[in-house]
Write an enzyme that holds these catalytic residues in place. Structure first.
Site, PDB file in Angstrom:
ATOM      1  N   ASN A 223       0.789  -1.178  -0.091  1.00  0.00           N
ATOM      2  CA  ASN A 223      -0.025  -0.150  -0.054  1.00  0.00           C
ATOM      3  C   ASN A 223       0.941   1.191  -0.116  1.00  0.00           C
ATOM      4  O   ASN A 223       2.046   1.201  -0.262  1.00  0.00           O
ATOM      5  CB  ASN A 223      -0.888  -0.057   1.039  1.00  0.00           C
ATOM      6  CG  ASN A 223      -0.266  -0.105   2.586  1.00  0.00           C
ATOM      7  OD1 ASN A 223       0.440   0.683   2.811  1.00  0.00           O
ATOM      8  ND2 ASN A 223      -0.603  -1.265   3.202  1.00  0.00           N
ATOM      9  N   ASP A 322      -3.533  -9.638  12.882  1.00  0.00           N
ATOM     10  CA  ASP A 322      -3.249  -8.088  13.325  1.00  0.00           C
ATOM     11  C   ASP A 322      -2.613  -7.792  14.327  1.00  0.00           C
ATOM     12  O   ASP A 322      -2.789  -8.366  15.433  1.00  0.00           O
ATOM     13  CB  ASP A 322      -5.142  -7.668  13.808  1.00  0.00           C
ATOM     14  CG  ASP A 322      -5.182  -6.433  13.968  1.00  0.00           C
ATOM     15  OD1 ASP A 322      -4.325  -5.763  14.715  1.00  0.00           O
ATOM     16  OD2 ASP A 322      -6.101  -5.856  13.626  1.00  0.00           O
ATOM     17  N   PHE A 340      -3.749   3.324  15.187  1.00  0.00           N
ATOM     18  CA  PHE A 340      -4.382   4.254  14.089  1.00  0.00           C
ATOM     19  C   PHE A 340      -5.387   3.837  13.473  1.00  0.00           C
ATOM     20  O   PHE A 340      -5.606   2.473  13.230  1.00  0.00           O
ATOM     21  CB  PHE A 340      -3.179   4.593  13.240  1.00  0.00           C
ATOM     22  CG  PHE A 340      -2.134   5.720  13.620  1.00  0.00           C
ATOM     23  CD1 PHE A 340      -2.138   6.892  13.250  1.00  0.00           C
ATOM     24  CD2 PHE A 340      -1.306   5.441  14.721  1.00  0.00           C
ATOM     25  CE1 PHE A 340      -1.346   7.916  13.643  1.00  0.00           C
ATOM     26  CE2 PHE A 340      -0.527   6.528  15.069  1.00  0.00           C
ATOM     27  CZ  PHE A 340      -0.452   7.728  14.558  1.00  0.00           C
ATOM     28  N   LYS A 358     -10.253  -3.915  19.711  1.00  0.00           N
ATOM     29  CA  LYS A 358      -9.064  -4.160  19.609  1.00  0.00           C
ATOM     30  C   LYS A 358      -8.327  -4.121  21.266  1.00  0.00           C
ATOM     31  O   LYS A 358      -7.120  -4.191  21.470  1.00  0.00           O
ATOM     32  CB  LYS A 358      -8.109  -3.395  18.673  1.00  0.00           C
ATOM     33  CG  LYS A 358      -8.470  -3.628  17.409  1.00  0.00           C
ATOM     34  CD  LYS A 358      -7.391  -3.068  16.336  1.00  0.00           C
ATOM     35  CE  LYS A 358      -7.840  -3.316  14.845  1.00  0.00           C
ATOM     36  NZ  LYS A 358      -6.630  -3.232  13.731  1.00  0.00           N
TER      37      LYS A 358
HETATM   38  N1  CTP Z   1      -3.247  -3.286  12.247  1.00  0.00           N
HETATM   39  C1  CTP Z   1      -2.222  -4.275  12.612  1.00  0.00           C
HETATM   40  N2  CTP Z   1      -2.200  -5.374  11.841  1.00  0.00           N
HETATM   41  C2  CTP Z   1      -3.240  -5.449  10.871  1.00  0.00           C
HETATM   42  C3  CTP Z   1      -4.286  -4.670  10.389  1.00  0.00           C
HETATM   43  C4  CTP Z   1      -4.235  -3.284  11.241  1.00  0.00           C
HETATM   44  O1  CTP Z   1      -1.524  -3.914  13.483  1.00  0.00           O
HETATM   45  N3  CTP Z   1      -3.178  -6.702  10.358  1.00  0.00           N
HETATM   46  C5  CTP Z   1      -3.186  -1.923  13.217  1.00  0.00           C
HETATM   47  C6  CTP Z   1      -2.649  -0.718  12.610  1.00  0.00           C
HETATM   48  O2  CTP Z   1      -1.255  -0.480  12.557  1.00  0.00           O
HETATM   49  C7  CTP Z   1      -3.465   0.361  13.002  1.00  0.00           C
HETATM   50  C8  CTP Z   1      -4.710  -0.040  13.406  1.00  0.00           C
HETATM   51  O3  CTP Z   1      -4.448  -1.606  13.324  1.00  0.00           O
HETATM   52  O4  CTP Z   1      -2.801   0.743  13.964  1.00  0.00           O
HETATM   53  C9  CTP Z   1      -5.929  -0.047  12.481  1.00  0.00           C
HETATM   54  O5  CTP Z   1      -6.001  -0.483  11.154  1.00  0.00           O
HETATM   55  P1  CTP Z   1      -6.950  -0.156  10.268  1.00  0.00           P
HETATM   56  O6  CTP Z   1      -6.472  -0.753   8.688  1.00  0.00           O
HETATM   57  O7  CTP Z   1      -7.576   1.263  10.158  1.00  0.00           O
HETATM   58  O8  CTP Z   1      -8.408  -1.042  10.836  1.00  0.00           O
HETATM   59  P2  CTP Z   1      -8.685  -2.660  10.425  1.00  0.00           P
HETATM   60  O9  CTP Z   1      -8.729  -2.914  11.720  1.00  0.00           O
HETATM   61  O10 CTP Z   1      -7.793  -3.451   9.559  1.00  0.00           O
HETATM   62  O11 CTP Z   1      -9.891  -2.293   9.704  1.00  0.00           O
HETATM   63  P3  CTP Z   1     -10.645  -1.779   8.589  1.00  0.00           P
HETATM   64  O12 CTP Z   1      -9.532  -2.164   7.408  1.00  0.00           O
HETATM   65  O13 CTP Z   1     -11.528  -2.604   8.246  1.00  0.00           O
HETATM   66  O14 CTP Z   1     -11.053  -0.390   8.670  1.00  0.00           O
END
Ligand code: CTP
Length: 417
Positions: A223, A322, A340, A358
Site C-alpha cells: 500500500n 492483526d 491508528f 482491539k
Molecule cells: N493493524 C495491525 N495489523 C493488521 C491490521 C491493522 O497491526 N493486520 C493496526 C494498524 O497498525 C492500525 C490499526 O490496526 O494501528 C487499525 O488499522 P485499520 O486498517 O484502520 O483497521 P482494520 O482493523 O484493518 O479495519 P478496516 O481495514 O476494516 O478499517
C-alpha cells in the site's frame, strides 16, 4: 471534561493584519475554556481591531506600549512575561516573525517574546505570496530550530484570502487554535519544555510503514504508506526521553542511530518482531504501520507466467494476523496500547469501535478521504480518541502532530501508574 486551559494564564499577542478581527473570537474561546487572558496588541493590530473590543472580551486592560509608565507601575513587562504560562500570537504577521527571529525587542509584544520562558504558539496569517516567500519561510524554520520544543507553529489554512488571492495564509480557525493549544498544554509537553523528559526510562515500540506480501519472486501486494507518521512519532518519543524501537516495513526513510530499527517485509515478520520487543519489556506500543490485511495464500516460487488463453486470473488471499490486536491480547495491562485508524467516513465512531474491539488505550483517527493529508503527504490532521475523550488536531506537519500525540500518550501512560 474540563479544558486543560482551565485557570491557565494566557498571554494573547495580536499583530497587524486583517485576520486580527479573528483574535476577538480566539480571546472569547480561551475565556470560555476557563483561561485568564492578557491581551497585548502591536501598533498595527490596533489599526484593524480596537483594544476596547479585546478589553471587553478578556476582562483585562489591553497592553500595547512598552514604555507606558502607568501600565508598567501596575505590572512591568518582565513581570508580565513571567506571569504568562503560555504565549499565543495570532495572527502573527510576516514582520513580527522577522523581528522575533532577529531577536528584536522594539515594542511590548516582541520584548515579551524575548523575556518569556513559557511555551510559545505562533499562528501566522498573511497574503499567500508573503507566506510563500523564502524569506518568511526561512524566518519560520530558523525560529523553529532555535526555539525547539518551546515553539509550536500553528500553520495557516489554505483558501480564499481577504485580498482576493487564493492559497495558504489564512489564520488557522480560532477553534482549531484553541484545540491545538489545549492538546499540547498538558503536563507532558509542558514538562518537556522545562527540560524534564516525561518518558525517561520508558521503552516505546512502534510499527511503521506498509507491509509487502509476495505473490511470486517479482510481484507483491502492498500500500501507499510512507512511514512518515511512524518515524515522526519515533523522533518525538525519543525527544521525550524514551528508548525507542521501530519495526519498519519497506520505507525510504532514515532514522537516527539513537533509534533501534528492525526492518521487516511481511505482516508475519512484523508480528514476530513485535512479540520479540514485548518479551524484551516495553511500556508503550504504537501501531502506526499500514499492515496488509490479507496476503496471497501461496507465494509462487517461480515467476507466474501470463496465460494468454485466460481473460482473468485470481489470487487467493488469506487473512494476516492483526499485529496491534495480537499485542493487546497478550494481556499486559501495564503496556499502553495505541493504534491508528484510517477511515473515509464516520471517522470518530468507527475509530471508537476499533478502540474497544482491539482493546486499546488510544486510537488516532485519520480521515483519509481528504486529499491533502494522510499517506504520502507531509501534513496530517487527526482526532485522538480515548475511553473518555476526543481531541481534534487540526492540519499541520506530521512532526507537529507527532509531538502532540506523544504528549497525550505520556499523560495516559503516566496516569496509568
Ligand atoms: N493493524 C495491525 N495489523 C493488521 C491490521 C491493522 O497491526 N493486520 C493496526 C494498524 O497498525 C492500525 C490499526 O490496526 O494501528 C487499525 O488499522 P485499520 O486498517 O484502520 O483497521 P482494520 O482493523 O484493518 O479495519 P478496516 O481495514 O476494516 O478499517
Amino acid at each position: 471534561m474540563s479544558s486543560t486551559l482551565r485557570a491557565k494564564k494566557v498571554l494573547l499577542g495580536i499583530t497587524g493584519g486583517i485576520a486580527a478581527y479573528k483574535a476577538a473570537e480566539l480571546c472569547r474561546l480561551f475565556i470560555k475554556a476557563g483561561a485568564r487572558v492578557q491581551v497585548v496588541m502591536s501598533a498595527g493590530a490596533q489599526e484593524f481591531i480596537t483594544p476596547l473590543t479585546l478589553q471587553a472580551l478578556s476582562g483585562e486592560p489591553v497592553r500595547h506600549a512598552l514604555l507606558d509608565a502607568e501600565a508598567e507601575a501596575g505590572m512591568g513587562h518582565i513581570e508580565l512575561a513571567k506571569w504568562a504560562e503560555l504565549v499565543v500570537v495570532a495572527p502573527a504577521s510576516a514582520n513580527f516573525l522577522a523581528k522575533v527571529n532577529a531577536g528584536m525587542a522594539d515594542d511590548l509584544l516582541t520584548t515579551l517574546l524575548l523575556a518569556t520562558e513559557a511555551p510559545i504558539y505562533i499562528a501566522p496569517a498573511m497574503n499567500q505570496a508573503m507566506w510563500a516567500n523564502p524569506v518568511t519561510q526561512r524566518n519560520l524554520s530558523e525560529l523553529d530550530l532555535t526555539l525547539g520544543t518551546r515553539l509550536t507553529l500553528l500553520p495557516p489554512d489554505s483558501g480564499e484570502q481577504a485580498c482576493g488571492d487564493i492559497g495558504p495564509g489564512r489564520l488557522m480557525e480560532p477553534v482549531d487554535i484553541v484545540a491545538n493549544v489545549e492538546a499540547s498544554f498538558v503536563r507532558g509537553l509542558h514538562a518537556q519544555t522545562k527540560g524534564t523528559q516525561v518518558l525517561a526510562g520508558k521503552h516505546v515500540l512502534l510499527t511503521a510503514g506498509p507491509t509487502q506480501e509476495s505473490i511470486d519472486p517479482v510481484r507483491y501486494i502492498s500500500n501507499h504508506s510512507s512511514g512518515k507518521m511512524g518515524f515522526a512519532l519515533a523522533e518525538e518519543f525519543y525527544a521525550a526521553g524514551a528508548r525507542v524501537t521501530v519495526i519498519a516495513g519497506p520505507v525510504a526513510l532514515n532514522c537516527g542511530s539513537y533509534i533501534t530499527r528492525v526492518d521487516v517485509l511481511t505482516a508475519d515478520e512484523m508480528l514476530r518482531a513485535a512479540y520479540a520487543g514485548l518479551a524484551d519489556g516495553i511500556d508503550i506500543f504504537v501501531g502506526a504501520a499500514a499492515v496488509a490485511d490479507y496476503r496471497p495464500a501461496n507465494t509462487e516460487p517461480q515467476k507466474i507466467k501470463k496465460n494468454s488463453q485466460a481473460q482473468a486470473m485470481s489470487i487467493e488471499l488469506v487473512e494476516n494476523p492483526d499485529v496491534l490486536a495480537s499485542m493487546a491480547k497478550q494481556g499486559n495491562k501495564a503496556v499502553t496500547m495505541v493504534g491508528f485508524a484510517a477511515e473515509t467516513k464516520n471517522v470518530v465512531p468507527y475509530a471508537r469501535a476499533k478502540l474497544e474491539k482491539k482493546n486499546l488505550d488510544m486510537i488516532v483517527a485519520n480521515d483519509v478521504s481528504a486529499e491533502d493529508i494522510g499517506f504520502n503527504s507531509d501534513d496530517n490532521a487527526v482526532t485522538i480518541v480515548t475511553a473518555n475523550k476526543e481531541m481534534v488536531l487540526a492540519k499541520q506537519s506530521k512532526q507537529a502532530i507527532a509531538k502532540l500525540i506523544v504528549a497525550e500518550v505520556a499523560i495516559l501512560h503516566n496516569n496509568k501508574g
